[in-house]
Design an enzyme around this catalytic site. Structure first.
Site, PDB file in Angstrom:
ATOM      1  N   LYS A   1      43.998  74.508  23.346  1.00  0.00           N
ATOM      2  CA  LYS A   1      43.062  75.107  24.561  1.00  0.00           C
ATOM      3  C   LYS A   1      42.024  74.204  24.732  1.00  0.00           C
ATOM      4  O   LYS A   1      40.968  74.220  23.995  1.00  0.00           O
ATOM      5  CB  LYS A   1      42.527  76.540  23.846  1.00  0.00           C
ATOM      6  CG  LYS A   1      42.326  77.638  24.834  1.00  0.00           C
ATOM      7  CD  LYS A   1      41.522  77.315  25.988  1.00  0.00           C
ATOM      8  CE  LYS A   1      39.946  77.348  25.759  1.00  0.00           C
ATOM      9  NZ  LYS A   1      39.201  76.768  26.489  1.00  0.00           N
TER      10      LYS A   1
ATOM     11  N   GLU B   1      33.746  72.201  13.421  1.00  0.00           N
ATOM     12  CA  GLU B   1      33.112  71.173  13.627  1.00  0.00           C
ATOM     13  C   GLU B   1      32.197  71.657  14.823  1.00  0.00           C
ATOM     14  O   GLU B   1      32.360  71.889  16.030  1.00  0.00           O
ATOM     15  CB  GLU B   1      33.910  69.815  14.288  1.00  0.00           C
ATOM     16  CG  GLU B   1      34.784  69.511  13.006  1.00  0.00           C
ATOM     17  CD  GLU B   1      35.241  68.165  13.313  1.00  0.00           C
ATOM     18  OE1 GLU B   1      35.480  67.822  14.384  1.00  0.00           O
ATOM     19  OE2 GLU B   1      35.618  67.530  12.321  1.00  0.00           O
TER      20      GLU B   1
ATOM     21  N   CYS C   1      27.988  65.546  20.027  1.00  0.00           N
ATOM     22  CA  CYS C   1      27.391  66.436  18.766  1.00  0.00           C
ATOM     23  C   CYS C   1      26.518  65.766  17.831  1.00  0.00           C
ATOM     24  O   CYS C   1      25.633  66.448  17.311  1.00  0.00           O
ATOM     25  CB  CYS C   1      28.273  66.972  18.117  1.00  0.00           C
ATOM     26  SG  CYS C   1      29.809  65.684  17.436  1.00  0.00           S
TER      27      CYS C   1
ATOM     28  N   GLU D   1      19.501  73.279  19.708  1.00  0.00           N
ATOM     29  CA  GLU D   1      20.254  72.165  20.517  1.00  0.00           C
ATOM     30  C   GLU D   1      20.293  72.313  21.833  1.00  0.00           C
ATOM     31  O   GLU D   1      20.789  73.223  22.483  1.00  0.00           O
ATOM     32  CB  GLU D   1      22.000  72.228  20.021  1.00  0.00           C
ATOM     33  CG  GLU D   1      22.780  71.160  20.340  1.00  0.00           C
ATOM     34  CD  GLU D   1      24.120  71.340  20.127  1.00  0.00           C
ATOM     35  OE1 GLU D   1      24.649  72.481  20.194  1.00  0.00           O
ATOM     36  OE2 GLU D   1      24.757  70.536  19.506  1.00  0.00           O
TER      37      GLU D   1
HETATM   38  P1  NAD Z   1      31.829  75.847  23.328  1.00  0.00           P
HETATM   39  O1  NAD Z   1      31.829  76.526  22.000  1.00  0.00           O
HETATM   40  O2  NAD Z   1      31.244  76.502  24.485  1.00  0.00           O
HETATM   41  O3  NAD Z   1      33.354  75.707  23.557  1.00  0.00           O
HETATM   42  C1  NAD Z   1      34.373  75.138  22.854  1.00  0.00           C
HETATM   43  C2  NAD Z   1      35.658  75.648  23.324  1.00  0.00           C
HETATM   44  O4  NAD Z   1      35.780  76.938  22.795  1.00  0.00           O
HETATM   45  C3  NAD Z   1      35.963  75.799  24.785  1.00  0.00           C
HETATM   46  O5  NAD Z   1      37.373  75.499  24.996  1.00  0.00           O
HETATM   47  C4  NAD Z   1      35.888  77.367  25.065  1.00  0.00           C
HETATM   48  O6  NAD Z   1      36.623  77.585  26.044  1.00  0.00           O
HETATM   49  C5  NAD Z   1      36.238  77.985  23.823  1.00  0.00           C
HETATM   50  N1  NAD Z   1      35.749  79.201  23.602  1.00  0.00           N
HETATM   51  C6  NAD Z   1      34.580  79.625  24.110  1.00  0.00           C
HETATM   52  N2  NAD Z   1      34.311  80.899  23.655  1.00  0.00           N
HETATM   53  C7  NAD Z   1      35.548  81.322  22.612  1.00  0.00           C
HETATM   54  C8  NAD Z   1      36.139  82.322  21.896  1.00  0.00           C
HETATM   55  N3  NAD Z   1      35.182  83.416  22.073  1.00  0.00           N
HETATM   56  N4  NAD Z   1      37.177  82.338  21.264  1.00  0.00           N
HETATM   57  C9  NAD Z   1      37.902  81.206  21.423  1.00  0.00           C
HETATM   58  N5  NAD Z   1      37.670  80.159  22.215  1.00  0.00           N
HETATM   59  C10 NAD Z   1      36.362  80.234  22.716  1.00  0.00           C
HETATM   60  O7  NAD Z   1      31.368  74.559  23.236  1.00  0.00           O
HETATM   61  P2  NAD Z   1      31.353  73.255  24.536  1.00  0.00           P
HETATM   62  O8  NAD Z   1      30.102  73.695  25.096  1.00  0.00           O
HETATM   63  O9  NAD Z   1      32.421  73.028  24.967  1.00  0.00           O
HETATM   64  O10 NAD Z   1      30.999  71.868  23.382  1.00  0.00           O
HETATM   65  C11 NAD Z   1      29.540  71.821  23.107  1.00  0.00           C
HETATM   66  C12 NAD Z   1      29.344  71.980  21.816  1.00  0.00           C
HETATM   67  O11 NAD Z   1      30.051  71.472  20.889  1.00  0.00           O
HETATM   68  C13 NAD Z   1      27.844  71.725  21.321  1.00  0.00           C
HETATM   69  O12 NAD Z   1      27.301  72.564  20.497  1.00  0.00           O
HETATM   70  C14 NAD Z   1      28.285  70.445  20.479  1.00  0.00           C
HETATM   71  O13 NAD Z   1      27.339  70.168  19.337  1.00  0.00           O
HETATM   72  C15 NAD Z   1      29.575  70.968  19.901  1.00  0.00           C
HETATM   73  N6  NAD Z   1      30.513  69.731  19.468  1.00  0.00           N
HETATM   74  C16 NAD Z   1      30.455  69.523  17.767  1.00  0.00           C
HETATM   75  C17 NAD Z   1      31.243  68.469  17.523  1.00  0.00           C
HETATM   76  C18 NAD Z   1      31.272  68.059  16.155  1.00  0.00           C
HETATM   77  O14 NAD Z   1      32.190  67.628  15.539  1.00  0.00           O
HETATM   78  N7  NAD Z   1      30.565  68.999  15.082  1.00  0.00           N
HETATM   79  C19 NAD Z   1      31.761  67.609  18.599  1.00  0.00           C
HETATM   80  C20 NAD Z   1      31.552  67.771  19.659  1.00  0.00           C
HETATM   81  C21 NAD Z   1      30.868  68.998  20.126  1.00  0.00           C
END
Ligand code: NAD
Length: 484
Positions: free
Chosen positions: A177, A253, A287, A388
């Site tokens: 997804k 992550e 991240c 963040e």
């Molecule tokens: P997000 O959590 O908003 O979305 C990530 C994914 O989860 C998307 O595909 C979204 O559609 C899906 N999603 C959202 N709500 C959901 C739910 N209730 N059930 C299932 N799926 C759901 O994150 P984002 O805005 O896409 O990315 C930015 C975030 O990601 C930042 O917080 C960043 O720190 C983090 N990040 C972490 C790492 C790491 O390795 N630790 C790497 C990259 C990004």
């Protein structure tokens, strides 16, 4: 206009959910339409993934799977320019970044985990038994089954293949997804998978948002055997709740509020070069990026001035132009979030050393631009220092002693990464040991050996991926005990 379809059982299909627009962040214009998967489509994708476990994929030997994974890497590289253009149009990131990081590393992940599975071993224990004949234990590595892969938008291909490659190397099947903001490269990868002969149903893609949509349908699906997720901590919590039904394992992550610590014996030029990237690379949407900097008082002014100069040195514009060094943020919504923190910093009385607003970008005025920004003067409990933001911004605070720096850096619910800048080797070891993070960099940032454990502590995640650690998540170990 491109139409992004779901990939289910090797076919490109329209979903039953509501289609939504895909925007080019550089201009804000609509460049595509994403066909969202409904619950029935997610069911079909999970069903196809389950069936594929019993088909030719499930019967393949490790060398056969490895040969196919290498073909996937070759297939991405053969269509490098298409992947590059797709990633740039989804994210607005400059070609200089995407062509060096996103696409090559996205392809390389398949080779890295092909190597890994070929050389992975398991433990064996010979044991004594009362009859004197003994017994032999050894562990078998078996695939977990159907893996749900839920991805963010900041490094779409790279972070998705970081999970898909080891999952497939271990013999699983996947339903991906991708983020609703970045549907393109996951879809394109479906074409590569078909072209190189990955059996149907092994790699599936469902599009849509999270709650009440494809993300939730997938992570709450009872026939998914494990969930690997990269994204925000709050989403990670929702996914963990979904995974509790049926006791499915998760690898999470999550977010961070990463600190950089600069001691007064640091090599200043190298430090500023590294910190410039740590704070502003990918428009701060990494991240592992640094949004809090603690600098020893004797060099505070020099580091602050040097970083502000780096912030002012970026060039915005057309991402396909090699002279462009900074792109927009991902969406209008994310820009509003970042700018709300710029407002809060101002309201809290921050000193703005660079940026703080929206740049003028000729010809691309409707894009989601923000200025790289450096602040000083806020307290440790200011929202800008605690939350963040995920934008190209950092706050710099002075410290006097190592103990103080550690206390400040550790004063956060997050624990993803930190960078420590010093030429004192003993201090580097001490601080690395005391800092509460999954990844501690000394005199570098984002230097990644893909065999090493990657992940966060505290609210930044659960589990580690990378090298053997990925194999631990994507396989089930079965102990075989043979009485001799
Ligand atoms: P997000 O959590 O908003 O979305 C990530 C994914 O989860 C998307 O595909 C979204 O559609 C899906 N999603 C959202 N709500 C959901 C739910 N209730 N059930 C299932 N799926 C759901 O994150 P984002 O805005 O896409 O990315 C930015 C975030 O990601 C930042 O917080 C960043 O720190 C983090 N990040 C972490 C790492 C790491 O390795 N630790 C790497 C990259 C990004």
């Amino acid at each position: 206009m491109t139409r992004f379809l779901n990939v289910i059982d090797g076919e490109f299909v329209a979903g039953s959910g509501d289609a939504f627009a895909n925007h080019f962040p550089t201009t804000g214009e609509v460049i595509g339409e994403v066909s969202a998967a409904g619950r029935a489509d997610v069911d079909a994708a999970v069903g196809a993934a389950r069936a594929a476990l019993k088909g030719p994929w499930g019967r393949m030997s490790v060398p056969e799977r490895v040969a196919l994974l290498r073909k996937v890497a070759d297939g991405i590289n053969a269509r490098f320019d298409e992947f590059l253009a797709a990633e740039i149009r989804d994210t607005g990131k400059p070609r200089s970044i995407a062509s060096h990081i996103d696409i090559p590393r996205g392809a390389a992940n398949f080779n890295v985990f092909a190597d890994q599975i070929l050389t992975a071993s398991t433990e064996t224990f010979e044991m004594a038994t009362p009859d004197g004949r003994g017994a032999l234990n050894y562990a078998l590595r078996t695939p977990r089954g159907v893996i749900a892969v839920v991805c963010p938008w900041n490094l779409p291909l790279l972070l998705m293949t970081w999970k898909v490659a080891p999952a497939l190397a271990c013999g699983n099947t996947v339903v991906v997804k991708p983020s609703e903001e970045t549907p393109a490269t996951a879809t394109l990868l479906g074409e590569v998978m078909n072209a190189v002969g990955i059996p149907r149903g092994v790699y599936n893609v469902v599009h849509g948002t999270g709650p009440g949509a494809a993300g939730e349908f997938l992570t709450s699906h009872p026939d998914v055997d494990g969930i690997t997720f990269t994204g925000e901590t709050r989403t990670g919590e929702a996914i963990m709740r979904a995974a509790a039904h049926g006791v499915r394992p998760v690898s999470l992550e999550l977010g961070g509020k990463n600190a950089g610590i600069v001691f007064d014996d640091a090599d200043l030029d190298a430090t500023l070069e590294g910190l410039g990237r740590a704070c502003f690379a990918n428009t701060g949407q990494v991240c592992l990026g640094t949004e809090r900097l603690y600098v020893q008082r004797g060099i505070f002014e020099r580091v602050a001035a040097g970083l502000a100069e780096k912030a002012r040195g970026y060039r915005f514009g057309d991402p396909f132009d090699d002279a462009t060094t900074m792109g927009p943020v991902i969406s209008a919504e994310h820009r509003a979030k970042v700018l709300s923190y710029y407002d809060r910093a101002r309201a809290a009385g921050a000193t703005i050393l660079a940026g703080g607003g929206v740049p003028e970008v000729g010809g691309h005025g409707a894009g989601y631009w923000v200025e790289p920004t450096v602040w000083t003067g806020l307290a440790q409990d200011a929202a800008v220092v605690r939350d963040e933001i995920f934008g190209p911004c950092t706050h710099i605070m002075p410290f006097d002693t190592e103990e103080e720096a550690l206390a400040l850096a550790n004063d956060t619910p997050y624990g993803l990464a930190t960078s420590i800048w010093t030429t004192d080797l003993a201090r580097a070891h001490r601080v690395s040991k005391a800092i509460e993070v999954g990844i501690a960099w000394v005199n570098c940032w984002f230097l990644r050996d893909l065999r090493t454990p990657f992940g966060g502590s505290k609210a930044s995640g659960i589990g580690r991926e990378g090298g053997i650690h990925s194999l631990e998540f994507y396989t089930e170990l079965r102990n075989v005990c043979i009485k001799l």
